[in-house]
Design a protein around this motif. Structure first.
Motif, PDB file in Angstrom:
ATOM      1  N   GLN A   1       4.768  11.421  -5.321  1.00  0.00           N
ATOM      2  CA  GLN A   1       5.197  10.097  -4.798  1.00  0.00           C
ATOM      3  C   GLN A   1       5.134   8.923  -5.780  1.00  0.00           C
ATOM      4  O   GLN A   1       5.714   8.405  -6.101  1.00  0.00           O
TER       5      GLN A   1
ATOM      6  N   GLU B   1       8.007   7.170  -8.087  1.00  0.00           N
ATOM      7  CA  GLU B   1       8.012   5.769  -7.907  1.00  0.00           C
ATOM      8  C   GLU B   1       7.936   5.056  -9.153  1.00  0.00           C
ATOM      9  O   GLU B   1       8.625   3.988  -9.473  1.00  0.00           O
TER      10      GLU B   1
ATOM     11  N   ARG C   1       4.200   1.093  -7.736  1.00  0.00           N
ATOM     12  CA  ARG C   1       5.263  -0.021  -8.230  1.00  0.00           C
ATOM     13  C   ARG C   1       4.519  -1.156  -8.899  1.00  0.00           C
ATOM     14  O   ARG C   1       4.951  -1.803  -9.558  1.00  0.00           O
TER      15      ARG C   1
ATOM     16  N   THR D   1       3.075   4.857  -3.027  1.00  0.00           N
ATOM     17  CA  THR D   1       4.516   4.185  -3.561  1.00  0.00           C
ATOM     18  C   THR D   1       3.890   2.737  -3.922  1.00  0.00           C
ATOM     19  O   THR D   1       4.439   2.438  -5.066  1.00  0.00           O
TER      20      THR D   1
END
Ligand SMILES: [Zn+2]
Length: 308
Positions: free
Chosen positions: A137, A141, A238, A234
């Protein structure tokens, strides 16, 4: 003038929807791991019933007798089925070794040891799956935001300490509650009708004297733990991607804008923060567990700048 390829709110919404769908799949996968354990536990209980039940049923005194080679066989078969496809860690091996000793005491211990072993193997699978999900993940991301395919995953994500301790705490809850339920039933003697109740699949209502009901809360905690770790991954990806880009100055909180968005997240929707504002709320931490809201790079007016 060329039309700029503007990222739209719609694309962000779709992106969040994909994350939500992934979470559903992850929960289902965890459920499948534990379902396999529960099926073996129920089959074992039925096998013990056939093997040891007297006229009134499976009673405490009979099960308090010395375990034998039949019990051992039940235990080993249960482990073998569960172990397909995994390499046990030292930690799991220790747990299985302790269970194996326990299985050699009394019939009752053998039954409990099957619960310990099968649930622990399911937890090991959950742990592996959760750790893999967190890393994947993060990579996905980060690559999505930066458009850079090469991602180095930070230690905090690969180690996933919180998650790894949480899954074993929940494991012990599942084991304890399941064994307690079986033990309580045996103490009052398990007749055919009680056996039926114990092994009945429990779809929505909470039944007493039921293995599914007893194990479900702990299993749900572990489903949530996998999602929580994925959410954390995630959000970290980011945030790291924004720092790496150096051009991102502002971020905007985005919900998936459907009718399931809760009041807290709704109140944050579209709120703009400076990217390095240490006081900005964190999705999942300042909203609610398993929240899938994300920060998206924006200008100071909240126009979204993420490319899709
Ligand atoms: Zn949210």
């Amino acid at each position: 003038m060329m039309m700029a390829k503007m990222p739209t709110v719609k694309q962000v919404q779709q992106h969040i929807q994909q994350l939500v769908n992934q979470d559903k799949q992850d929960k289902k996968q965890v459920n499948d791991f534990y379902d396999q354990a529960l099926t073996i536990i129920k089959n074992s209980l039925s096998a013990f019933f056939v093997q040891y039940a007297g006229k009134t049923g499976l009673d405490y005194n009979t099960l308090a007798q010395q375990a034998n080679s039949w019990d051992k066989q039940q235990f080993e078969t249960a482990i073998n089925i569960m172990m397909t496809g995994i390499q046990p860690t030292d930690d799991l091996n220790k747990r299985l070794m302790a269970a194996r000793f326990q299985s050699q005491i009394k019939h009752r211990d053998a039954l409990q040891a099957i619960v310990v072993a099968t649930v622990s193997i399911a937890t090991e699978k959950t742990q592996n799956y959760g750790n893999q999900t967190a890393v994947n993940q993060y990579k996905k991301e980060y690559a999505h935001v930066t458009k850079q395919p090469n991602v180095s995953v930070p230690k905090s994500i690969t180690k996933n300490d919180d998650f790894n301790s949480k899954v074993w705490v929940n494991n012990d809850i599942i084991v304890h509650r399941t064994n307690q339920t079986i033990d309580k039933a045996v103490r009052k003697t398990v007749d055919k009708s009680l056996l039926r109740d114990l092994v009945k699949p429990n779809h929505d209502k909470v039944l007493q004297n039921n293995i599914d009901s007893a194990s479900q809360p702990g299993i749900s905690f572990n489903k949530s733990a996998v999602v929580e770790s994925s959410v954390n991954s995630t959000n970290s990806a980011r945030s790291d991607a924004f720092s790496a880009s150096k051009t991102t100055e502002y971020v905007s909180w985005q919900t998936d804008k459907d009718d399931k968005v809760c009041d807290i997240c709704q109140s944050y929707d579209g709120a703009v923060y400076e990217v390095d504002d240490p006081n900005k709320p964190i999705p999942g931490v300042d909203s609610h567990p398993n929240c899938r809201c994300i920060y998206v790079a924006s200008d100071s007016d909240g126009n979204l700048l993420e490319a899709y």
